[in-house]
Scaffold this motif. Structure first.
Motif, mmCIF file in Angstrom:
data_model
loop_
_atom_site.group_PDB
_atom_site.id
_atom_site.type_symbol
_atom_site.label_atom_id
_atom_site.label_comp_id
_atom_site.label_asym_id
_atom_site.label_seq_id
_atom_site.Cartn_x
_atom_site.Cartn_y
_atom_site.Cartn_z
ATOM 1 N N GLN A 109 68.035 -2.246 -72.600
ATOM 2 C CA GLN A 109 67.207 -1.797 -73.731
ATOM 3 C C GLN A 109 67.377 -0.298 -73.932
ATOM 4 O O GLN A 109 67.633 0.456 -72.987
ATOM 5 C CB GLN A 109 65.725 -2.110 -73.472
ATOM 6 N N PHE A 110 67.220 0.114 -75.186
ATOM 7 C CA PHE A 110 67.241 1.535 -75.477
ATOM 8 C C PHE A 110 66.019 2.216 -74.871
ATOM 9 O O PHE A 110 64.914 1.660 -74.866
ATOM 10 C CB PHE A 110 67.233 1.788 -76.991
ATOM 11 N N ALA A 111 66.211 3.425 -74.370
ATOM 12 C CA ALA A 111 65.089 4.228 -73.901
ATOM 13 C C ALA A 111 64.397 4.865 -75.106
ATOM 14 O O ALA A 111 64.782 4.653 -76.261
ATOM 15 C CB ALA A 111 65.590 5.296 -72.927
ATOM 16 N N TYR A 112 63.355 5.631 -74.809
ATOM 17 C CA TYR A 112 62.643 6.342 -75.888
ATOM 18 C C TYR A 112 63.641 7.154 -76.703
ATOM 19 O O TYR A 112 64.520 7.819 -76.154
ATOM 20 C CB TYR A 112 61.579 7.251 -75.279
ATOM 21 N N ALA A 113 63.502 7.115 -78.016
ATOM 22 C CA ALA A 113 64.502 7.710 -78.895
ATOM 23 C C ALA A 113 64.110 9.113 -79.332
ATOM 24 O O ALA A 113 62.963 9.365 -79.713
ATOM 25 C CB ALA A 113 64.701 6.833 -80.123
ATOM 26 N N LYS A 114 65.089 10.011 -79.262
ATOM 27 C CA LYS A 114 64.950 11.326 -79.903
ATOM 28 C C LYS A 114 65.460 11.176 -81.323
ATOM 29 O O LYS A 114 66.608 10.842 -81.554
ATOM 30 C CB LYS A 114 65.768 12.377 -79.160
ATOM 31 N N ASP A 115 64.581 11.414 -82.293
ATOM 32 C CA ASP A 115 64.938 11.180 -83.695
ATOM 33 C C ASP A 115 65.540 12.434 -84.305
ATOM 34 O O ASP A 115 65.159 13.549 -83.980
ATOM 35 C CB ASP A 115 63.698 10.746 -84.491
ATOM 36 N N CYS A 116 66.459 12.212 -85.225
ATOM 37 C CA CYS A 116 67.110 13.347 -85.876
ATOM 38 C C CYS A 116 66.232 13.981 -86.935
ATOM 39 O O CYS A 116 66.478 15.109 -87.352
ATOM 40 C CB CYS A 116 68.425 12.912 -86.521
ATOM 41 N N ALA A 117 65.207 13.257 -87.396
ATOM 42 C CA ALA A 117 64.337 13.786 -88.447
ATOM 43 C C ALA A 117 63.549 14.958 -87.899
ATOM 44 O O ALA A 117 62.923 14.864 -86.851
ATOM 45 C CB ALA A 117 63.400 12.703 -88.960
ATOM 46 N N SER A 118 63.593 16.071 -88.609
ATOM 47 C CA SER A 118 62.846 17.259 -88.207
ATOM 48 C C SER A 118 61.381 17.086 -88.546
ATOM 49 O O SER A 118 61.013 16.435 -89.522
ATOM 50 C CB SER A 118 63.409 18.495 -88.920
ATOM 51 N N PHE A 119 60.523 17.693 -87.715
ATOM 52 C CA PHE A 119 59.086 17.629 -87.986
ATOM 53 C C PHE A 119 58.753 18.311 -89.305
ATOM 54 O O PHE A 119 57.916 17.856 -90.060
ATOM 55 C CB PHE A 119 58.314 18.300 -86.851
ATOM 56 N N PHE A 120 59.456 19.410 -89.612
ATOM 57 C CA PHE A 120 59.202 20.134 -90.844
ATOM 58 C C PHE A 120 60.141 19.639 -91.934
ATOM 59 O O PHE A 120 61.060 20.325 -92.358
ATOM 60 C CB PHE A 120 59.374 21.639 -90.635
ATOM 61 N N SER A 121 59.898 18.421 -92.382
ATOM 62 C CA SER A 121 60.646 17.893 -93.510
ATOM 63 C C SER A 121 60.175 18.594 -94.778
ATOM 64 O O SER A 121 59.099 19.204 -94.807
ATOM 65 C CB SER A 121 60.429 16.381 -93.613
ATOM 66 N N PRO A 122 60.932 18.537 -95.876
ATOM 67 C CA PRO A 122 60.509 19.219 -97.112
ATOM 68 C C PRO A 122 59.128 18.804 -97.589
ATOM 69 O O PRO A 122 58.345 19.647 -98.023
ATOM 70 C CB PRO A 122 61.600 18.807 -98.109
ATOM 71 N N ALA A 123 58.789 17.519 -97.491
ATOM 72 C CA ALA A 123 57.472 17.067 -97.945
ATOM 73 C C ALA A 123 56.357 17.655 -97.082
ATOM 74 O O ALA A 123 55.329 18.129 -97.599
ATOM 75 C CB ALA A 123 57.423 15.544 -97.920
ATOM 76 N N ILE A 124 56.550 17.642 -95.775
ATOM 77 C CA ILE A 124 55.538 18.197 -94.874
ATOM 78 C C ILE A 124 55.410 19.702 -95.086
ATOM 79 O O ILE A 124 54.302 20.252 -95.111
ATOM 80 C CB ILE A 124 55.901 17.877 -93.410
#
Length: 199
Positions: A109-124
């Motif tokens: 199984q995959f371990a916990y994933a590090k996502d490529c999406a930045s916390f400071f997206s344009p909408a946020i």
């Protein structure tokens, strides 16, 4: 090296996608990190295209996840052709809902994933800016209200009487009223000489 094969599918039987990864230790984070640095497309055991991967990394005990890993600019182009004259420029590669883990795999199984999406997206980021502007406007309005009330109290407490003479010397005769007593003549002023004015 991870190789993705498509089994017995007729159209993709000879296609293999090869992922080349590294695992390195970084003193600053005090842990190992893996990174995907190259992707190769092979058909019938012949390399057809090679892409250099950028910004695809995660701690070695994690997996990496991204909604789009692509060579297209509209998906942020994390995959770049290995050279300007390479035939890779003729290929367009896009992985949707991409997740990879090359090391420390447990239980299949995959371990916990590090996502490529930045916390400071344009909408946020826009939401934070608008919230800050509204907060500043509210603080300014409250400050003005408090300041106006304090001015009223200030002038009430600071009001002091000022005295002004009402009469001039030449008008003194008009204001005198003669008093006669025992043959002596004296005068009494009809009004006070000073008035009190508050400022």
């Amino acid at each position: 090296m991870l190789s993705l094969k498509f089994g017995d599918m007729d159209n993709l039987k000879g296609l293999v996608i090869r992922f080349l990864l590294t695992n390195s230790y970084y003193k600053l984070s005090v842990q190992n990190w893996f990174s995907l640095y190259r992707i190769q497309l092979l058909y019938n055991h012949s390399v057809q295209a090679t892409f250099n991967a950028t910004r695809i990394y995660a701690p070695a005990s994690y997996s990496y996840h991204c909604e789009h890993v692509s060579s297209l600019q509209r998906y942020d182009a994390l995959l770049m052709p290995s050279s300007a004259n390479d035939v890779s420029r003729l290929w367009e590669v896009t992985f949707i809902d991409f997740q990879i883990q090359g090391f420390n795999i447990e239980g299949g199984q995959f371990a916990y994933a590090k996502d490529c999406a930045s916390f400071f997206s344009p909408a946020i980021l826009m939401g934070l800016i608008m919230s800050l502007i509204l907060l500043l406007v509210l603080a300014y309005a409250l400050h003005m209200l408090i300041h106006l009330k304090s001015l009223d109290r200030h002038y009430e407490s600071k009001a002091s009487p000022a005295y002004f003479a009402q009469m001039k010397d030449r008008d003194m005769a008009d204001e005198k009223e003669p008093l006669r007593s025992n043959g002596n003549e004296s005068y009494e002023l009809r009004s006070q000489q000073f008035c009190k004015v508050y400022i």
